[in-house]
Design a protein around this motif. Sequence first.
Motif, short mmCIF file in Angstrom:
data_model
loop_
_atom_site.label_atom_id
_atom_site.label_comp_id
_atom_site.label_asym_id
_atom_site.label_seq_id
_atom_site.Cartn_x
_atom_site.Cartn_y
_atom_site.Cartn_z
N SER A 22 0.99 -29.71 -14.69
CA SER A 22 -0.29 -30.60 -14.96
C SER A 22 -1.55 -30.32 -14.18
O SER A 22 -2.51 -30.87 -14.45
CB SER A 22 0.02 -31.96 -15.00
N ASP A 23 -1.03 -29.51 -12.86
CA ASP A 23 -2.15 -29.14 -12.17
C ASP A 23 -1.93 -27.81 -11.53
O ASP A 23 -1.63 -27.75 -10.44
CB ASP A 23 -2.02 -30.09 -10.93
N VAL A 24 -2.49 -26.82 -12.20
CA VAL A 24 -2.43 -25.44 -11.96
C VAL A 24 -3.60 -25.02 -11.01
O VAL A 24 -4.55 -25.17 -11.75
CB VAL A 24 -2.02 -24.50 -13.04
N ASN A 25 -3.42 -24.52 -10.03
CA ASN A 25 -4.61 -24.16 -9.02
C ASN A 25 -4.40 -22.68 -8.66
O ASN A 25 -3.34 -22.05 -8.48
CB ASN A 25 -4.39 -24.79 -7.80
N VAL A 26 -5.80 -22.08 -8.89
CA VAL A 26 -5.79 -20.51 -8.59
C VAL A 26 -6.68 -20.48 -7.18
O VAL A 26 -7.63 -20.94 -7.02
CB VAL A 26 -6.47 -19.75 -9.59
N HIS A 27 -5.99 -19.61 -6.35
CA HIS A 27 -6.73 -19.46 -4.97
C HIS A 27 -6.88 -17.78 -4.93
O HIS A 27 -6.17 -17.21 -4.89
CB HIS A 27 -6.00 -19.76 -3.90
N LEU A 28 -8.26 -17.43 -4.79
CA LEU A 28 -8.57 -16.15 -4.77
C LEU A 28 -9.34 -15.73 -3.47
O LEU A 28 -10.44 -16.28 -3.18
CB LEU A 28 -9.59 -15.69 -5.93
N LYS A 29 -8.95 -14.95 -2.82
CA LYS A 29 -9.32 -14.32 -1.48
C LYS A 29 -9.84 -12.82 -1.56
O LYS A 29 -9.03 -12.06 -1.61
CB LYS A 29 -8.73 -14.82 -0.20
N ILE A 30 -11.21 -12.54 -1.58
CA ILE A 30 -11.35 -11.25 -1.59
C ILE A 30 -11.84 -10.88 -0.01
O ILE A 30 -12.73 -11.27 0.62
CB ILE A 30 -12.67 -10.89 -2.55
N THR A 31 -11.45 -9.31 0.18
CA THR A 31 -11.74 -8.96 1.47
C THR A 31 -12.19 -7.36 1.24
O THR A 31 -11.75 -6.73 0.32
CB THR A 31 -10.30 -8.64 2.47
N ARG A 68 -12.68 -1.64 3.78
CA ARG A 68 -12.95 -0.90 5.12
C ARG A 68 -13.10 -1.85 6.55
O ARG A 68 -12.88 -1.39 7.75
CB ARG A 68 -14.25 -0.13 4.93
N LYS A 69 -13.00 -3.20 6.06
CA LYS A 69 -13.18 -4.25 7.31
C LYS A 69 -12.00 -4.73 7.64
O LYS A 69 -11.44 -4.92 8.77
CB LYS A 69 -14.31 -5.03 7.01
N GLN A 70 -11.12 -5.20 6.61
CA GLN A 70 -9.88 -5.78 6.55
C GLN A 70 -9.84 -6.73 7.74
O GLN A 70 -8.80 -7.30 8.53
CB GLN A 70 -8.84 -5.02 7.01
N GLY A 71 -11.07 -7.62 7.62
CA GLY A 71 -11.11 -8.84 8.43
C GLY A 71 -11.19 -10.14 7.81
O GLY A 71 -10.22 -10.13 7.02
N ASN A 72 -12.12 -10.94 8.18
CA ASN A 72 -12.19 -12.14 7.51
C ASN A 72 -12.60 -12.04 6.05
O ASN A 72 -13.35 -11.11 5.70
CB ASN A 72 -13.35 -13.24 8.08
N PRO A 73 -12.09 -12.76 5.11
CA PRO A 73 -12.60 -12.85 3.70
C PRO A 73 -13.92 -12.76 3.42
O PRO A 73 -14.72 -13.57 4.28
CB PRO A 73 -11.49 -13.55 3.02
N ILE A 74 -14.70 -12.10 2.49
CA ILE A 74 -15.88 -12.38 2.35
C ILE A 74 -16.20 -13.16 1.21
O ILE A 74 -17.34 -13.74 1.04
CB ILE A 74 -16.64 -11.04 2.10
N LEU A 75 -15.23 -13.72 0.42
CA LEU A 75 -15.31 -14.44 -0.76
C LEU A 75 -14.14 -15.30 -0.94
O LEU A 75 -12.98 -14.54 -1.06
CB LEU A 75 -15.63 -13.76 -1.92
N PHE A 76 -14.26 -16.68 -1.19
CA PHE A 76 -13.12 -17.44 -1.38
C PHE A 76 -13.32 -18.19 -2.75
O PHE A 76 -14.23 -19.13 -2.56
CB PHE A 76 -12.45 -18.11 -0.18
N LEU A 77 -12.41 -18.27 -3.70
CA LEU A 77 -12.76 -18.91 -4.81
C LEU A 77 -11.60 -19.79 -5.38
O LEU A 77 -10.28 -19.29 -5.10
CB LEU A 77 -13.26 -18.08 -5.94
N SER A 78 -11.78 -21.11 -5.83
CA SER A 78 -10.49 -21.85 -6.10
C SER A 78 -11.06 -22.72 -7.13
O SER A 78 -11.99 -23.60 -6.95
CB SER A 78 -10.12 -22.71 -4.86
N ASN A 79 -10.56 -22.99 -8.47
CA ASN A 79 -10.64 -23.70 -9.33
C ASN A 79 -10.37 -25.42 -8.68
O ASN A 79 -11.22 -26.23 -9.16
CB ASN A 79 -9.91 -23.70 -10.59
#
Length: 429
Positions: A329-338, A341-352
């Motif tokens: 009843s409550d499916v959540n998606v978490h996307l983290k884009i990095t 070449r940097k492999q450091g902090n993510p530059i974009l985080f998206l979640s429904n």
Amino acid sequence: MMLNEIQDRQIDAQPENTDIVVSIENISKKFCRDLKKSLFYGVRDIATDLVGGRRKSDRLRKGEFWALKDVSFQLRRGEALGLVGANGAGKSTLLRIISGLIKPDTGCVRVRGRLAPLIALGAGFNPILTGRENVYANMSILGLSTKEINERFDAVVDFAEIEDAIDAPVQSYSSGMSARLGFASAIHTQPDILLIDEVLAVGDIKFKAKCYRRLHELNQQGVSFILVNHNTQAILNVCDSAVYLSKGQLVAFGDTGTILNQYEKDLFLEGRENTPGVLYLPKKLEHESLGLDLISIYFKSLEGDIVESIISGEPIIFCINFRAHKKFSDVNVHLKITELRKQGNPILFLSNKNDGKPFEAGIGEHEIQLKIPYLSLVPGAYTMSIKLKEGALGTLDLVESFKFTVKSDINMGISLINQQRSWEIASKQ
């Protein structure tokens, strides 16, 4: 033979175009992996030279390999050129050939002007001598008189910021201190050409920024340089053009952004070019599943076609296919884009969940679609982690790394995002 003598010999053969300060013409260099064979070949080559014989330099002997093979390009006055490639690509070998420290087996190098190589962490320093003594020895090798060194010595020490240690043996210096003194000595010889091989990879951030500012100033004054640095962002920020080497061969030579995009794509996405742009997940056994299993992940166009590379500034749909073995009843998606070449902090985080759009999923297969009307990512190689969760509970299934590339039809420069925009001019009454 002293380094300045080698340079003089190279400078005698000046290229016809006076705007070209370094000309690399079909350079090849081979080495032998076996030490005994290498020594034997070396002795035999010396003997051949002594009797006036001709070497078969264009052929490999047993145990040899090409560190460089038929590499050609040119460096122009005032040009900043980046040299990129994976470890073992031949970058350091090429710089040593340009500097005159080693000879090529075939081809030739033509240098016009004073060349200052900075291709080793210690910059050729003697560890027993003091920093002061090494500055005089190093700068004299690069062609300066004692009077000229005296005039510039204080500026060298001031730039290196090691006044308290200048009369201490270099063997007591940290790697950062050695790099500082080496860089300061090289730039104060007033060179026409600088060769810099990874020495700016050490030291603190403040000093690195200082070095890059000075490189920019020298470049504005007409100094050319070749920079080797595994930090591709540094190459992008500093260099006008770039050379991409792979396994000793020239892959590409041209605009920095274009070359770095090609290099990163080859480095991080090797083997994916001829496969469909879909990541299929292996089917889980019943005891491995938590009730919701990822099936496949891919990008597709608005027309519904699967795409392998996405275009910055264009619309795109990101698709996540999964199978539910029970009702959720409550499916959540978490996307983290990095950025790869940097492999450091993510530059974009998206979640429904953060967007207030939870999903319900009954038994069966489903596809979650993330519709992006304008892709703001700049060209490059990226990795995305995907997690499917139920409410605030633990992860039901995940993909640690989904790699993809972003291309562009326009010049992004050094932008970190592609900002949607329009331009106009209005006359004021």
